[in-house]
Design a protein around this motif. Structure first.
Motif, PDB file in Angstrom:
ATOM      1  N   GLU A   1       6.606  18.632  52.960  1.00  0.00           N
ATOM      2  CA  GLU A   1       6.614  17.268  52.432  1.00  0.00           C
ATOM      3  C   GLU A   1       7.822  16.525  52.993  1.00  0.00           C
ATOM      4  N   ASP A   2       7.608  15.309  53.494  1.00  0.00           N
ATOM      5  CA  ASP A   2       8.703  14.491  54.016  1.00  0.00           C
ATOM      6  C   ASP A   2       9.428  13.829  52.843  1.00  0.00           C
ATOM      7  N   ARG A   3      10.649  14.264  52.607  1.00  0.00           N
ATOM      8  CA  ARG A   3      11.454  13.722  51.509  1.00  0.00           C
ATOM      9  C   ARG A   3      12.604  12.862  52.019  1.00  0.00           C
ATOM     10  N   SER A   4      12.493  12.413  53.270  1.00  0.00           N
ATOM     11  CA  SER A   4      13.558  11.622  53.896  1.00  0.00           C
ATOM     12  C   SER A   4      13.894  10.370  53.101  1.00  0.00           C
ATOM     13  N   GLU A   5      12.876   9.706  52.546  1.00  0.00           N
ATOM     14  CA  GLU A   5      13.113   8.475  51.790  1.00  0.00           C
ATOM     15  C   GLU A   5      13.949   8.758  50.539  1.00  0.00           C
ATOM     16  N   LEU A   6      13.745   9.907  49.917  1.00  0.00           N
ATOM     17  CA  LEU A   6      14.570  10.270  48.751  1.00  0.00           C
ATOM     18  C   LEU A   6      16.022  10.479  49.151  1.00  0.00           C
ATOM     19  N   LEU A   7      16.242  11.105  50.310  1.00  0.00           N
ATOM     20  CA  LEU A   7      17.619  11.304  50.771  1.00  0.00           C
ATOM     21  C   LEU A   7      18.260   9.949  51.096  1.00  0.00           C
ATOM     22  N   ALA A   8      17.545   9.101  51.793  1.00  0.00           N
ATOM     23  CA  ALA A   8      18.073   7.767  52.099  1.00  0.00           C
ATOM     24  C   ALA A   8      18.377   7.001  50.811  1.00  0.00           C
ATOM     25  N   SER A   9      17.533   7.159  49.807  1.00  0.00           N
ATOM     26  CA  SER A   9      17.739   6.491  48.528  1.00  0.00           C
ATOM     27  C   SER A   9      19.058   6.908  47.876  1.00  0.00           C
TER      28      SER A   9
ATOM     29  N   TYR B   1      21.866   7.479  49.331  1.00  0.00           N
ATOM     30  CA  TYR B   1      22.914   6.667  49.953  1.00  0.00           C
ATOM     31  C   TYR B   1      22.801   5.205  49.533  1.00  0.00           C
ATOM     32  N   ARG B   2      21.596   4.648  49.549  1.00  0.00           N
ATOM     33  CA  ARG B   2      21.402   3.249  49.155  1.00  0.00           C
ATOM     34  C   ARG B   2      21.802   3.015  47.698  1.00  0.00           C
TER      35      ARG B   2
ATOM     36  N   ARG C   1      24.753   0.745  46.085  1.00  0.00           N
ATOM     37  CA  ARG C   1      24.462  -0.289  45.091  1.00  0.00           C
ATOM     38  C   ARG C   1      25.392  -0.145  43.887  1.00  0.00           C
ATOM     39  N   VAL C   2      25.534   1.091  43.401  1.00  0.00           N
ATOM     40  CA  VAL C   2      26.424   1.336  42.263  1.00  0.00           C
ATOM     41  C   VAL C   2      27.872   1.027  42.650  1.00  0.00           C
ATOM     42  N   ALA C   3      28.271   1.404  43.860  1.00  0.00           N
ATOM     43  CA  ALA C   3      29.635   1.114  44.329  1.00  0.00           C
ATOM     44  C   ALA C   3      29.899  -0.388  44.303  1.00  0.00           C
TER      45      ALA C   3
ATOM     46  N   ALA D   1      21.988   9.799  56.788  1.00  0.00           N
ATOM     47  CA  ALA D   1      23.164   9.277  56.090  1.00  0.00           C
ATOM     48  C   ALA D   1      23.749   8.070  56.819  1.00  0.00           C
ATOM     49  N   VAL D   2      24.021   8.234  58.090  1.00  0.00           N
ATOM     50  CA  VAL D   2      24.696   7.174  58.846  1.00  0.00           C
ATOM     51  C   VAL D   2      23.780   5.966  59.035  1.00  0.00           C
ATOM     52  N   GLU D   3      22.523   6.199  59.402  1.00  0.00           N
ATOM     53  CA  GLU D   3      21.595   5.070  59.579  1.00  0.00           C
ATOM     54  C   GLU D   3      21.410   4.293  58.280  1.00  0.00           C
ATOM     55  N   THR D   4      21.296   5.001  57.162  1.00  0.00           N
ATOM     56  CA  THR D   4      21.095   4.333  55.880  1.00  0.00           C
ATOM     57  C   THR D   4      22.319   3.536  55.476  1.00  0.00           C
ATOM     58  N   VAL D   5      23.492   4.116  55.617  1.00  0.00           N
ATOM     59  CA  VAL D   5      24.720   3.405  55.254  1.00  0.00           C
ATOM     60  C   VAL D   5      24.900   2.179  56.138  1.00  0.00           C
ATOM     61  N   ARG D   6      24.653   2.314  57.422  1.00  0.00           N
ATOM     62  CA  ARG D   6      24.774   1.144  58.322  1.00  0.00           C
ATOM     63  C   ARG D   6      23.848   0.013  57.881  1.00  0.00           C
ATOM     64  N   ALA D   7      22.639   0.367  57.479  1.00  0.00           N
ATOM     65  CA  ALA D   7      21.644  -0.642  57.116  1.00  0.00           C
ATOM     66  C   ALA D   7      21.856  -1.204  55.711  1.00  0.00           C
ATOM     67  N   ALA D   8      22.408  -0.416  54.807  1.00  0.00           N
ATOM     68  CA  ALA D   8      22.418  -0.795  53.391  1.00  0.00           C
ATOM     69  C   ALA D   8      23.779  -1.151  52.816  1.00  0.00           C
ATOM     70  N   ALA D   9      24.856  -0.909  53.547  1.00  0.00           N
ATOM     71  CA  ALA D   9      26.183  -1.145  52.973  1.00  0.00           C
ATOM     72  C   ALA D   9      26.377  -2.623  52.655  1.00  0.00           C
ATOM     73  N   PRO D  10      26.683  -2.933  51.406  1.00  0.00           N
ATOM     74  CA  PRO D  10      26.946  -4.323  51.050  1.00  0.00           C
ATOM     75  C   PRO D  10      28.262  -4.789  51.675  1.00  0.00           C
ATOM     76  N   ALA D  11      28.375  -6.076  51.909  1.00  0.00           N
ATOM     77  CA  ALA D  11      29.579  -6.631  52.531  1.00  0.00           C
ATOM     78  C   ALA D  11      30.842  -6.313  51.734  1.00  0.00           C
ATOM     79  N   SER D  12      30.697  -6.130  50.429  1.00  0.00           N
ATOM     80  CA  SER D  12      31.868  -5.859  49.589  1.00  0.00           C
ATOM     81  C   SER D  12      32.454  -4.463  49.825  1.00  0.00           C
ATOM     82  N   VAL D  13      31.667  -3.567  50.392  1.00  0.00           N
ATOM     83  CA  VAL D  13      32.175  -2.222  50.712  1.00  0.00           C
ATOM     84  C   VAL D  13      32.757  -2.271  52.120  1.00  0.00           C
ATOM     85  N   GLU D  14      34.071  -2.183  52.200  1.00  0.00           N
ATOM     86  CA  GLU D  14      34.764  -2.330  53.476  1.00  0.00           C
ATOM     87  C   GLU D  14      34.772  -1.054  54.306  1.00  0.00           C
TER      88      GLU D  14
END
Length: 177
Positions: free
Chosen positions: A95-103, A105-106, A110-112, A141-154
């Motif tokens: 089963e491909d659980r990649s979306e759960l792993l990306a979630s 990080y996202r 969001r909580v941060a 990890a890296v692709e998700t953080v690059r795509a999802a990091a809010p501007a407030s997280v420096e």
């Protein structure tokens, strides 16, 4: 005014020693401690983290924290201000659980952002006892953080334990700078 992209940093060392606004815990769904990163964060952070996790279990997360979600507690005795707990998926060959792993990080980002965190330290979620292949885990990890990091997280730090993990993450952190 233009915003800078989130700075990604790779650190080989102990995630419990990171002086950041929020450290992410690769927790199990019980939120009550375990092995690996989870155990290290609970041991070093002290009883305050466990007490906060018990409060969460008694209120919103009676059945535990679902895989791919994230929730924050105090950081107790850690140098960080907050711990963001997230439950990574177990690796599956069927089963491909990649979306759960990306979630993981996202949702952690969001909580941060909700906490006002400007600096966040992540472990290599699910790549230990949960069996996720290290190379793929680093990529997600890296692709998700690059795509999802809010501007407030420096700054996002990927804190890895050994040379093998450092090499895997370096291909993605350094490869797209």
């Amino acid at each position: 005014m233009t915003t800078r992209p989130t700075r990604l940093v790779l650190v080989q060392g102990d995630i419990t020693e990171q002086d950041v606004d929020a450290v992410v815990n690769a927790a199990n769904s019980s939120l009550l401690g375990g092995g690996g990163v989870d155990g290290a964060i609970h041991r070093r952070g002290g009883p305050e983290i466990l007490a906060a996790c018990r409060d969460l279990r008694a209120s919103h997360y009676g059945k535990g924290l679902p895989t791919g979600q994230a929730v924050a507690t105090t950081a107790g005795r850690l140098p960080a201000r907050h711990v963001i707990h997230t439950v990574g998926p177990r690796w599956s060959t069927t089963e491909d659980r990649s979306e759960l792993l990306a979630s993981c990080y996202r949702e952690s980002l969001r909580v941060a952002a909700e906490l006002g965190a400007r600096t966040v330290a992540f472990p290599a979620i699910s790549t230990g006892i949960y069996g996720w292949p290290l190379e793929d885990g680093a990529r997600i990890a890296v692709e998700t953080v690059r795509a999802a990091a809010p501007a407030s997280v420096e700054e996002v730090r990927f804190v890895v334990f050994d040379d093998r993990a450092r090499e895997a993450f370096a291909r993605y952190v350094d490869g797209a700078r």
